[in-house]
Design a protein around this motif. Structure first.
Motif, PDB file in Angstrom:
ATOM      1  N   PRO A  48       0.927  -1.197   0.193  1.00 29.19           N
ATOM      2  CA  PRO A  48       0.088   0.023  -0.078  1.00 29.19           C
ATOM      3  C   PRO A  48       0.961   1.411   0.015  1.00 29.19           C
TER       4      PRO A  48
ATOM      5  N   GLN B 145      -1.934   4.005   3.323  1.00 29.71           N
ATOM      6  CA  GLN B 145      -2.302   2.625   3.602  1.00 29.71           C
ATOM      7  C   GLN B 145      -3.437   2.502   2.575  1.00 29.71           C
TER       8      GLN B 145
ATOM      9  N   ARG C 275      -9.018  -3.867   4.062  1.00 35.55           N
ATOM     10  CA  ARG C 275      -7.949  -3.019   3.229  1.00 35.55           C
ATOM     11  C   ARG C 275      -9.000  -1.820   2.764  1.00 35.55           C
TER      12      ARG C 275
END
Length: 731
Positions: A204, A208, A324
């Motif tokens: 990432p 992130q 995620r």
């Protein structure tokens, strides 16, 4: 040599553009973050369309599955049962987005290890020999198209033997591919039985968010495929990968080693970045792509969703922490990203940032920036801002078009921000120069004409010519009473300070009430309303200004008295008279071709001046004409009908009522005027006395003067043409 302002402006713009280019070449964190924000904006505005009849299905170990089967990790016998049912349903590949790095703790031999020695030996003797749960699961994997995961780490450790081979065409791509020191692998039996092994790692960005997904990694000299790449290989029955790098056949690199260009997986040739990653064009998360694991175990999952599909087994359960962030979703299950990678490849989507993108963006900044810097100073602030806005909007629209039509990622925000700052700077500088010129013009004219007139001249310089127009104005004349007597006891300097101290607050009152000061006449001033700026309520504004000027005299007199007392001298009370009249006048630039003044002329101007002179004769502070009084928003009363000098017809005149006026006074005054104009002087005298008893202090002088007039008229016989109008010249 003195440079022209336009040349200086262009040089400053060039220096700014050079700085903008240097900042972009430096590519600091803020610049990178801005670029990624632009790429995210593309995705949010134009997300990918769902792949019709997608062959990708996610079997979700969701909250309902955990409730039905039990907490994670499940026994490998249950996972094996899940694998077997998926294979029986016809799955083309069964891909596990979970690690089996520890032996199954529910297997009997593992349970025995945790028991006291006495119990452990007794139970171990009673156990029938047979495969462990891990061995049973591995046996199932060996008969199915299964792909398991491994996790790359920095801790040195050798990778397991990988089922897939790698071939390289062109330059060695290893220096460009992300390198890891080791792995966290599965139980050896599981890795040995699987048809494919892929890395489930992400790389990432600093925020992130997963934007780019590698298809290949390495541990030293060993290439490791990603989980999605391995799923695609196994589903096709392919045995190896072909990594096409710079200077391979068909790949242009002009002799330079520039890393990977494509990866071939079975029938798919996938364009990649130099490090083997792809920019992923996301679609919104779709719950319809998910099938609950409990339904597969129960045999109730839709068969059409599994037959021929690449089935990814993962979890959306919040407690398992496999969430995620993507450019369009704050949190999605990690398995969803693997699914979208596969859909991206199967749909033939291409999303790349060309090697020449940065150079192109810098060229856009320089060329557009210099063009705007040369053009904008020739325009006024409004059109300049519009041209700059069109340029910036076109730049952003072009970025969106390249993203949507060509699958190319160009940074729209940094060039747009640089051009925005440039356009703002040039526009503000142009505006500043224009305002400075206007300020110089204002400064030159403000000593001669009223501020409102200066504003009109600045906005419309063409009005600096002789000429006028007829329009309705309200005019105000103000003069100091007994000024000659006042000035006799003052030196020139004291007299100047006195006049300035008087005219400054009175002038401010006029301007505050939207008036235009025409001129100062020694101890007096002339002002008018409704020119040069339109003022629909000009009579009311003028009347309010007159009342405020009279009220201001109380504070001024108190200050002057205090100053005189401190100086050891006396100062008589200062009074002013104000005449206000409304009517048509000629207003404009009047004078000669070499010197003129913005002023008003006409009969109504003369009448207003006469009214100011009559205030002393009537003992009032202000006299208003009939039209002014009718439109004023302050209480007034009629005080007489006069024939002013220069006008044959009579004019009714009014004055402002003080705040402490009894409500009965207007009616009493009307009765007095009725008897007075009828020539009934005894009745008029009686009614005048009644009104005088109601009058506030400010109107006492008026009633005293009218009483003396009635006394004189009572001694004479009434004229035959008497109508109550008096000739101002006789006062």
């Amino acid at each position: 040599m003195r440079l022209r302002p336009a040349t200086v402006q262009l040089l400053v713009a060039a220096l700014f553009l050079a700085g903008a280019v240097a900042v972009r070449v430096g590519d600091g964190f803020a610049v990178q973050a801005l670029r990624l924000l632009g790429f995210d904006l593309y995705q949010r505005v134009l997300p990918a369309e769902p792949l019709p009849d997608s062959p990708i299905t996610v079997v979700d170990i969701d909250e309902e599955s955990l409730k039905a089967v039990g907490q994670w990790p499940w026994s490998r016998t249950i996972v094996g049962d899940l694998t077997r049912k998926l294979a029986e349903a016809g799955a083309a590949a069964i891909v596990f987005d979970v690690l089996f790095s520890e032996p199954d703790q529910t297997s009997p031999e593992e349970i025995v290890k945790r028991l006291p020695p006495v119990d452990a030996s007794r139970i171990a003797a009673a156990l029938a020999p047979g495969p462990t749960h891990d061995e049973a699961f591995a046996a199932t994997l060996a008969t199915t198209p299964a792909v398991v995961s491994l996790s790359l780490s920095t801790a040195p450790s050798p990778p397991p033997a990988l089922p897939a081979g790698f071939a390289v065409a062109g330059d060695d791509p290893k220096p460009f591919i992300p390198d890891y020191g080791g792995v966290v692998a599965n139980v050896p039996a599981i890795d040995a039985a699987a048809q494919g092994i892929g890395a489930l790692n992400w790389i990432p960005d600093r925020d992130q968010i997963v934007r780019r997904v590698p298809l290949v990694f390495r541990i030293g000299d060993t290439f490791v495929p990603s989980l999605a790449a391995e799923a695609l290989r196994v589903a096709q029955g392919a045995r190896s990968y072909l990594l096409k790098a710079s200077n391979a056949s068909g790949e242009e690199a002009f002799g330079r080693s520039t890393g990977l260009n494509h990866i071939r997986i079975g029938d798919f040739i996938i364009p990649t970045d130099a490090d083997g990653a792809i920019w992923l064009r996301y679609r919104p998360s779709d719950p319809q792509r998910f099938v609950s694991a409990k339904d597969v175990l129960a045999g109730t999952a839709p068969p059409a969703r599994l037959a021929g599909a690449i089935v990814l087994v993962g979890t959306s359960a919040a407690g398992l922490l496999d969430l995620r962030a993507t450019p369009i979703d704050a949190a999605v299950p990690g398995v969803e990203i693997h699914a979208q990678v596969l859909e991206h490849i199967l749909a033939g989507r291409s999303l790349t940032r060309p090697d020449w993108a940065t150079g192109f963006e810098l060229a856009v900044i320089v060329v557009l920036g210099l063009g705007l810097a040369a053009l904008l100073p020739r325009l006024s602030a409004g059109p300049a801002a519009a041209v700059g806005g069109l340029a910036i909007g076109g730049l952003i629209a072009g970025g969106f078009a390249a993203f949507d039509r060509l699958g190319l990622l160009f940074d729209p925000l940094y060039p747009a921000l640089a051009l925005l700052l440039l356009v703002a700077g040039v526009t503000l500088d142009t505006y500043r120069r224009a305002e400075r010129a206007r300020a110089e013009l204002r400064h030159a004219f403000t000593h001669y004409v009223a501020p409102a007139v200066v504003d009109e001249i600045v906005l419309h310089p063409d009005r600096l010519e002789l000429g006028g127009e007829v329009r309705e104005l309200t005019l105000l004349f103000c003069d100091v009473r007994s000024f000659t007597t006042l000035s006799e006891g003052m030196s020139a300097q004291e007299l100047t300070r006195f006049i300035n101290g008087l005219m400054t607050p009175l002038s401010e009152i006029v301007l505050e009430h939207r008036g235009t000061i025409d001129k100062y006449m020694g101890d007096g001033l002339m002002a008018f309303w409704n020119a040069p700026l339109d003022d629909a309520d000009h009579p009311a504004h003028a009347a309010t200004a007159a009342a405020a000027m009279l009220a201001a005299m109380e504070g001024l007199n108190a200050r002057w008295q205090d100053e005189a007392h401190q100086a050891g001298r006396t100062m008589q009370r200062v009074a002013i008279g104000i005449g206000v009249n409304t009517g048509p006048c000629c207003v404009g630039n009047l004078g000669s071709t070499r010197r003129f003044n913005y002023s008003a002329i006409g009969d109504e101007v003369n009448v207003a001046s006469r009214f100011e002179g009559l205030t002393k004769a009537y003992g009032v502070g202000a006299i208003l004409g009939e039209q002014t009084a009718a439109a004023a928003r302050l209480p007034t009363i009629e005080i007489d009908s006069v024939r002013v000098r220069g006008r044959s017809r009579p004019t009714r005149i009014f004055t402002l009522l003080p705040e402490d006026t009894p409500s009965a006074l207007p009616a009493a005054q009307a009765e007095f005027l009725e008897a007075y104009r009828a020539g009934d002087f005894p009745a008029a005298t009686e009614r005048l006395d009644r009104a005088a008893r109601l009058a506030p202090t400010g109107l006492v002088p008026y009633y005293e003067k009218m009483a003396r007039r009635l006394a004189r008229l009572a001694e004479l016989s009434k004229p035959e043409d008497w109508d109550g109008t008096i000739d101002a010249a006789t006062l």
